[in-house]
Scaffold this motif. Sequence first.
Motif, PDB file in Angstrom:
ATOM      1  N   UNK A 235     -58.709  38.598  94.005  1.00  0.00           N
ATOM      2  CA  UNK A 235     -57.426  38.049  93.581  1.00  0.00           C
ATOM      3  C   UNK A 235     -57.577  36.949  92.534  1.00  0.00           C
ATOM      4  N   UNK A 236     -56.634  36.953  91.619  1.00  0.00           N
ATOM      5  CA  UNK A 236     -56.608  35.947  90.556  1.00  0.00           C
ATOM      6  C   UNK A 236     -55.301  35.163  90.588  1.00  0.00           C
ATOM      7  N   UNK A 237     -54.211  35.833  90.999  1.00  0.00           N
ATOM      8  CA  UNK A 237     -52.873  35.261  90.874  1.00  0.00           C
ATOM      9  C   UNK A 237     -52.683  33.989  91.700  1.00  0.00           C
TER      10      UNK A 237
ATOM     11  N   UNK B   7     -54.668  31.006  90.585  1.00  0.00           N
ATOM     12  CA  UNK B   7     -54.118  30.534  89.302  1.00  0.00           C
ATOM     13  C   UNK B   7     -52.979  29.550  89.535  1.00  0.00           C
ATOM     14  N   UNK B   8     -52.123  29.868  90.516  1.00  0.00           N
ATOM     15  CA  UNK B   8     -50.973  29.011  90.793  1.00  0.00           C
ATOM     16  C   UNK B   8     -51.378  27.784  91.595  1.00  0.00           C
TER      17      UNK B   8
END
Lengths: 308, 286
Positions: free
Chosen positions: B220-222, B225-226
């Motif tokens: 996962x990146x999302x 990122x947040x």
Amino acid sequence: MADLEWPVGRRIWVATLIVPPLAFMTAFVVMPILSAFVYAFYHWEGLKRVDFVGLKNFTDVLLHEPWAPVTWRAFSHNVMVFVVLMLIQNGVGFLLAYALSRQLPGHRFHRVAVFLPVILSSVIVALVWKQFLHPVFGLFNKVLSLAGFGTFTTPWLGLSETALWALTLVNAWHWVGFPTLVFLAGIQRIPPDIIEAGRIDGVNEWQLVSKIIWPLVAPSATVTFILLFIGAFNWFELPYLMAGVEGSPYGSTDVLGLYFYRTAFGNQSSGAQDFGHGSALAVMMFLFVAVISAIWTVRLRRREIEIA
Amino acid sequence: MSATPQTRDTGRATSGGLGDLLLQILLVGNSFVMLFPILVMGLWGFKSTGEIFGKPFALPNFSNLTNFVTVLTQTNFFGYLLNSILITGGSILAILTLGTMAAYGLARYRFAGSVAIYLFFLAGLMVPLKLAIIPLFIQMRDLNLLDTRLGLVVIYTAMGLPSTVFIMTGFLRTLPKELEDAARIDGASDARIMWSVMLPLARPAMVIAAIHNAVPVWNDFFFPLIFVQTDSRKTLPQGLTAFMGEYTTNWGVLFAGLTLSALPITIVYILLSKQFIQGMTSGAVK
């Protein structure tokens, strides 16, 4: 089996099993989703909810400058990506599944190979392909030149006409293994005597695939279509990492996921976060995906045939 | 079914020749398209930027490990890797614990509301939690979990619960009631029956559920990122973007970094490809 007859000990035991996960789900899935609906009706100043503004955020995002043109352009890009991926991701996936189901020499190797990109992070896929699509030093143009198609080399990610298609192709490369193996499992579930009966009746291979196998893998089609639909309208990582948060060049790769992110978090450093319009976008994306996939699932299920 | 000789006959019998040849060409061509970029990624990790630009297809000097050494010593690679291991491990532990608890309660006991609770969990399958990111952000801020690894574990656990309840309930329902009854006659408590009789039998399903969740969490990146800004708390995919920014012009180091990041999951996948495929398509395949 009325639970009232249970001894107290068992009632406590079952509650111990069910309540913690249930509470967790409620707190971190249900509450956030419901809150998103509420938040969309407010005007926000940074992280503070200020005034109730009714439907204003929704009408802004759908009808008014400067939001609406961006929303609709992004939406149209999502639609295009979805249509193309239906063909080159799910379509090719079905073809590959059929080829794998023939159990030709090496099929085990090919099955592992087609699924390898699926297990890699979007970050790795995006960054590798960003370099590979580099206009001068990228692998893609070098392979084209080597194969005698030198005149077709172009800055794929740098042109408005090609950038979105390049991203779509990279997405297909990343995910094609998924529908392939879902369809393969579907084909393998077809009882062999049905296929044999077709062969005995003398149908050719094309008829076998289109008239017998395709209708019988309808459940797999339902799943891959719906998952692709959800994925295409929540598309974010690949365009974000390969085209940037603005959907470069000139917004030609801007999709709803990017626009939502920009609106809600994009200007975090400058302190200009807009949670109100962001929530309105998220709620509408959610409703759009939920309603269409619910209707479509019902329609797709209707053409599924029960295999006795 | 597929193991019977009859299946194999019908699978191959007719239309050998041209049709199968075309299909074989399709498969070989596709595997080439799938693997060649990954292979080149690995090979370019051994090359200097000059060699990549000048002779992209030449085999590299495999004893030249400069780029890999640079990644391992000049960047926070091991820190990112450790964070990814901790976050994925913590999430899977929580997902399996909570998911199996709920699934066991729903699969092995029938009580008023059990169907409703099951459907409540399943509804979570339909909801992309990404779209609730703004409320989650506010919630994490209120819980002081912004920019922490624990915050990510909480979110991934929430994200993984529905599919785990689905996979585990489906499996636990298939275990015969007689096992439970026999143990009960021997005087075993409900807890003892679950722990010593049923759960050992449920291990294969737990492996599937673990892989089903571990791969998307690991990749996962999302959410990072947040939620995560501090470099020392970043995960591997997120850290990768950070150091890509630093080495934009040094392609050798870039590809060494990408190769190293892809390596752990690729090795596990090659060793356990059957479980990976089953795990990642479970839910989509009946």
